[in-house]
Design a protein around this motif. Structure first.
Motif, short mmCIF file in Angstrom:
data_model
loop_
_atom_site.label_atom_id
_atom_site.label_comp_id
_atom_site.label_asym_id
_atom_site.label_seq_id
_atom_site.Cartn_x
_atom_site.Cartn_y
_atom_site.Cartn_z
N PRO A 162 2.83 -13.25 4.15
CA PRO A 162 4.18 -13.50 4.68
C PRO A 162 4.14 -13.64 6.19
O PRO A 162 3.34 -13.00 6.86
N LYS A 163 5.00 -14.52 6.71
CA LYS A 163 5.07 -14.69 8.16
C LYS A 163 5.96 -13.59 8.72
O LYS A 163 7.02 -13.30 8.18
N THR A 164 5.50 -12.98 9.81
CA THR A 164 6.31 -11.94 10.44
C THR A 164 7.41 -12.60 11.25
O THR A 164 7.21 -13.63 11.88
N LYS A 165 8.57 -11.99 11.19
CA LYS A 165 9.71 -12.52 11.94
C LYS A 165 9.82 -11.74 13.23
O LYS A 165 9.93 -10.52 13.22
N ARG A 166 9.77 -12.45 14.33
CA ARG A 166 9.88 -11.79 15.62
C ARG A 166 11.13 -12.28 16.34
O ARG A 166 11.43 -13.46 16.34
N ARG A 167 11.81 -11.36 16.94
CA ARG A 167 13.02 -11.69 17.67
C ARG A 167 12.66 -12.23 19.03
O ARG A 167 11.83 -11.66 19.74
N ARG A 168 13.26 -13.33 19.39
CA ARG A 168 13.00 -13.93 20.70
C ARG A 168 13.85 -13.26 21.76
O ARG A 168 14.96 -12.82 21.50
N LYS A 169 13.31 -13.20 22.96
CA LYS A 169 14.08 -12.67 24.08
C LYS A 169 15.13 -13.70 24.49
O LYS A 169 14.88 -14.89 24.43
N ALA A 170 16.29 -13.23 24.90
CA ALA A 170 17.34 -14.13 25.35
C ALA A 170 16.90 -14.79 26.66
O ALA A 170 16.30 -14.16 27.52
N ILE B 261 0.82 -1.20 0.00
CA ILE B 261 0.00 0.00 0.00
C ILE B 261 0.86 1.26 0.00
O ILE B 261 2.06 1.20 0.27
N LYS B 262 0.21 2.38 -0.31
CA LYS B 262 0.84 3.69 -0.19
C LYS B 262 -0.08 4.54 0.66
O LYS B 262 -1.22 4.79 0.30
N HIS B 263 0.42 4.98 1.81
CA HIS B 263 -0.35 5.78 2.76
C HIS B 263 0.10 7.23 2.62
O HIS B 263 1.27 7.51 2.39
N GLU B 264 -0.84 8.16 2.77
CA GLU B 264 -0.52 9.59 2.61
C GLU B 264 0.53 10.07 3.59
O GLU B 264 1.39 10.88 3.26
N VAL B 265 0.49 9.60 4.82
CA VAL B 265 1.42 10.06 5.85
C VAL B 265 2.65 9.16 5.96
O VAL B 265 3.78 9.63 6.02
N TYR B 266 2.44 7.82 5.94
CA TYR B 266 3.52 6.88 6.23
C TYR B 266 4.24 6.36 4.99
O TYR B 266 5.27 5.73 5.10
N GLY B 267 3.71 6.61 3.81
CA GLY B 267 4.38 6.18 2.58
C GLY B 267 4.10 4.73 2.23
O GLY B 267 3.07 4.18 2.58
N LEU B 268 5.07 4.11 1.53
CA LEU B 268 4.91 2.73 1.08
C LEU B 268 5.06 1.76 2.23
O LEU B 268 5.84 1.98 3.16
N GLY B 269 4.34 0.65 2.14
CA GLY B 269 4.45 -0.36 3.17
C GLY B 269 3.70 -1.62 2.81
O GLY B 269 3.06 -1.70 1.76
N ILE B 270 3.78 -2.60 3.68
CA ILE B 270 3.08 -3.87 3.51
C ILE B 270 2.18 -4.04 4.71
O ILE B 270 2.60 -3.84 5.85
N VAL B 271 0.95 -4.42 4.48
CA VAL B 271 -0.04 -4.58 5.54
C VAL B 271 0.35 -5.78 6.41
O VAL B 271 0.55 -6.88 5.90
N THR B 272 0.47 -5.56 7.71
CA THR B 272 0.71 -6.65 8.65
C THR B 272 -0.54 -6.93 9.46
O THR B 272 -0.74 -8.04 9.93
N GLY C 36 -0.49 -3.21 -4.83
CA GLY C 36 -0.45 -4.56 -5.39
C GLY C 36 -1.51 -5.43 -4.77
O GLY C 36 -2.17 -5.06 -3.80
N GLU C 37 -1.67 -6.61 -5.33
CA GLU C 37 -2.62 -7.58 -4.81
C GLU C 37 -2.04 -8.29 -3.59
O GLU C 37 -0.82 -8.38 -3.44
N ALA C 38 -2.92 -8.82 -2.77
CA ALA C 38 -2.47 -9.59 -1.61
C ALA C 38 -1.89 -10.91 -2.10
O ALA C 38 -2.42 -11.51 -3.03
#
Length: 66
Positions: free
Chosen positions: A39-47, A10-21, A32-34
């Protein structure tokens, strides 16, 4: 206004280009189309506590040898 699918570009007026999470209702220009599978979001695990203790001991050992 519309709910957008995860993974759409998407393209947002304030935040610019991005991907919907995640989406509720918002206004943005679809670029673009979905993807067939979002995509799976990658999250960092805590130590773990053991990893933190080992790192602290290693730092202390390095400091005493310096």
């Amino acid at each position: 206004m519309q709910a957008m699918q995860e993974g759409q570009t998407i393209k947002h007026e304030v935040y610019g280009l991005g991907i919907v999470t995640a989406s509720d209702i918002m206004t943005a220009e679809l670029i673009g189309e979905a993807p067939a599978t979002p995509p799976k979001t990658k999250r960092r695990r805590k130590a773990s506590t053991a990893a933190k203790a080992a790192k602290k001991a290693q730092a202390a050992a390095a400091a005493s040898h310096a």
